[in-house]
Each structure stands twice: as C-alpha cells, then as structure tokens.
Design a protein around this motif. Structure first.
Motif, PDB file in Angstrom:
ATOM      1  N   GLY A  73     -29.896  62.217  48.185  1.00  0.00           N
ATOM      2  CA  GLY A  73     -29.756  61.009  49.004  1.00  0.00           C
ATOM      3  C   GLY A  73     -30.282  59.779  48.294  1.00  0.00           C
ATOM      4  N   TRP A  74     -31.424  59.942  47.630  1.00  0.00           N
ATOM      5  CA  TRP A  74     -32.006  58.827  46.885  1.00  0.00           C
ATOM      6  C   TRP A  74     -31.063  58.382  45.774  1.00  0.00           C
ATOM      7  N   LEU A  94     -21.251  49.456  63.761  1.00  0.00           N
ATOM      8  CA  LEU A  94     -20.915  50.882  63.743  1.00  0.00           C
ATOM      9  C   LEU A  94     -21.153  51.459  62.347  1.00  0.00           C
ATOM     10  N   HIS A  95     -20.683  50.753  61.341  1.00  0.00           N
ATOM     11  CA  HIS A  95     -20.852  51.226  59.967  1.00  0.00           C
ATOM     12  C   HIS A  95     -22.325  51.259  59.575  1.00  0.00           C
ATOM     13  N   LEU A  96     -23.070  50.227  59.929  1.00  0.00           N
ATOM     14  CA  LEU A  96     -24.481  50.157  59.556  1.00  0.00           C
ATOM     15  C   LEU A  96     -25.331  51.156  60.336  1.00  0.00           C
ATOM     16  N   TRP A  97     -25.319  51.086  61.662  1.00  0.00           N
ATOM     17  CA  TRP A  97     -26.244  51.846  62.485  1.00  0.00           C
ATOM     18  C   TRP A  97     -25.851  53.307  62.677  1.00  0.00           C
ATOM     19  N   ILE A  98     -24.563  53.578  62.785  1.00  0.00           N
ATOM     20  CA  ILE A  98     -24.130  54.961  63.034  1.00  0.00           C
ATOM     21  C   ILE A  98     -23.845  55.692  61.726  1.00  0.00           C
ATOM     22  N   PHE A 103     -26.316  58.845  60.525  1.00  0.00           N
ATOM     23  CA  PHE A 103     -25.841  60.073  59.882  1.00  0.00           C
ATOM     24  C   PHE A 103     -26.551  60.342  58.557  1.00  0.00           C
ATOM     25  N   ASN A 104     -26.781  59.322  57.760  1.00  0.00           N
ATOM     26  CA  ASN A 104     -27.520  59.543  56.519  1.00  0.00           C
ATOM     27  C   ASN A 104     -29.000  59.784  56.797  1.00  0.00           C
ATOM     28  N   VAL A 108     -32.193  62.875  55.769  1.00  0.00           N
ATOM     29  CA  VAL A 108     -33.576  62.616  55.366  1.00  0.00           C
ATOM     30  C   VAL A 108     -34.528  63.303  56.349  1.00  0.00           C
ATOM     31  N   LEU A 109     -34.257  63.153  57.635  1.00  0.00           N
ATOM     32  CA  LEU A 109     -35.131  63.701  58.665  1.00  0.00           C
ATOM     33  C   LEU A 109     -35.215  65.227  58.613  1.00  0.00           C
ATOM     34  N   VAL A 110     -34.085  65.896  58.533  1.00  0.00           N
ATOM     35  CA  VAL A 110     -34.091  67.370  58.548  1.00  0.00           C
ATOM     36  C   VAL A 110     -34.850  67.941  57.346  1.00  0.00           C
ATOM     37  N   PRO A 111     -34.599  67.476  56.109  1.00  0.00           N
ATOM     38  CA  PRO A 111     -35.409  68.005  54.994  1.00  0.00           C
ATOM     39  C   PRO A 111     -36.907  67.722  55.136  1.00  0.00           C
TER      40      PRO A 111
END
Length: 141
Positions: A73-74, A94-98, A103-104, A108-111
C-alpha cells in the motif's frame, strides 16, 4: 471464472476513476501487483491453512502477510503523493472518501489489527513461558 472477471472488470474501471494509474500499465502498480499475486497470495493460502489447522507458524505468516500488505500500500501511494497526487482524483467526494480512503483504508486497518493480534498472542506466550521457567527454577531451589 468468467463471472468473476465480468464482476472485477467493471469494478476496476470504476476504481480507475479515482486512481488513473489502473487504466494504464503503471510500472509501480504492476510491480506491486506481480509481487502480490505471486508471493502474498501464497502466504495468504498458507496462513489460511495455518489458522484452520492451528499450526505453530500461524503468527509468523500473519505478520509477514500484514507487513507485505502495508508495504504494498505504501509503495502504491507514496510515489504518487510525492509527485503531488497527479493520478488521484480527490475532487469527487465518492472517489476520495469511498474509493481512495475507505476501501484503501481497509487494506491498512486489517493488517494493523492482525499485527496487534499476533503481538498480543506472542506476548502472552512469552509471559506464559517466563512464568513456567520461574516456577521450574523455584522448584530446583
């Protein structure tokens, strides 16, 4: 497989509205995705096996997979940020926040949550081992 590709293709086209690098063969994106498909997919399959069968190497794989995801991701976003985000459409909410943040952000959160889970599990195992060692030493005295 055809049904899966039929679903993925429009999703990829839609996501590319937020990150135009997905419309072309951007070398950074392609490099990260090759590594993801080859190495990270194998680690993920081994991790599934390790979790389902309670294998001793589960947390090693979980840590390795999490670090790979965070690094991927980095490497996907940092070069673009350093260039001033020319490929990211942040003008559309929509593109920025969603697409970009939500989604990105999951990638980050799950790992990070998996890293914390492994950290606490390994810490508890170490504490249990230390307690057992201390008990054995006391019995010898």
């Amino acid at each position: 497989i055809k049904t899966l590709l039929t679903f993925i293709s429009p999703a990829g086209k839609e996501y590319s509205k937020a990150d135009s690098r997905w419309l072309v063969s951007d070398p950074i994106i392609v490099s990260v995705e090759i590594l993801t498909v080859v190495l990270v997919s194998l680690i993920a399959l081994l991790l599934i096996h390790a979790i389902l069968n309670d294998k001793y190497y589960r947390h090693f794989l979980q840590i390795a997979l999490s670090v790979c995801e965070l690094y991927g991701g980095w490497m996907t976003f940092c070069p673009d940020w350093l260039l001033g985000s020319p490929h990211l459409d942040t003008s559309n909410w929509l593109h920025l926040w969603i697409y970009l943040l939500f989604f990105n952000g999951l990638w980050v959160l799950v790992p990070i949550l998996l890293l914390l889970q492994s950290w606490f599990r390994l810490r508890n195992l170490h504490a249990l081992r230390s307690d057992t060692t201390a008990t054995k030493k006391k019995k010898k005295l």
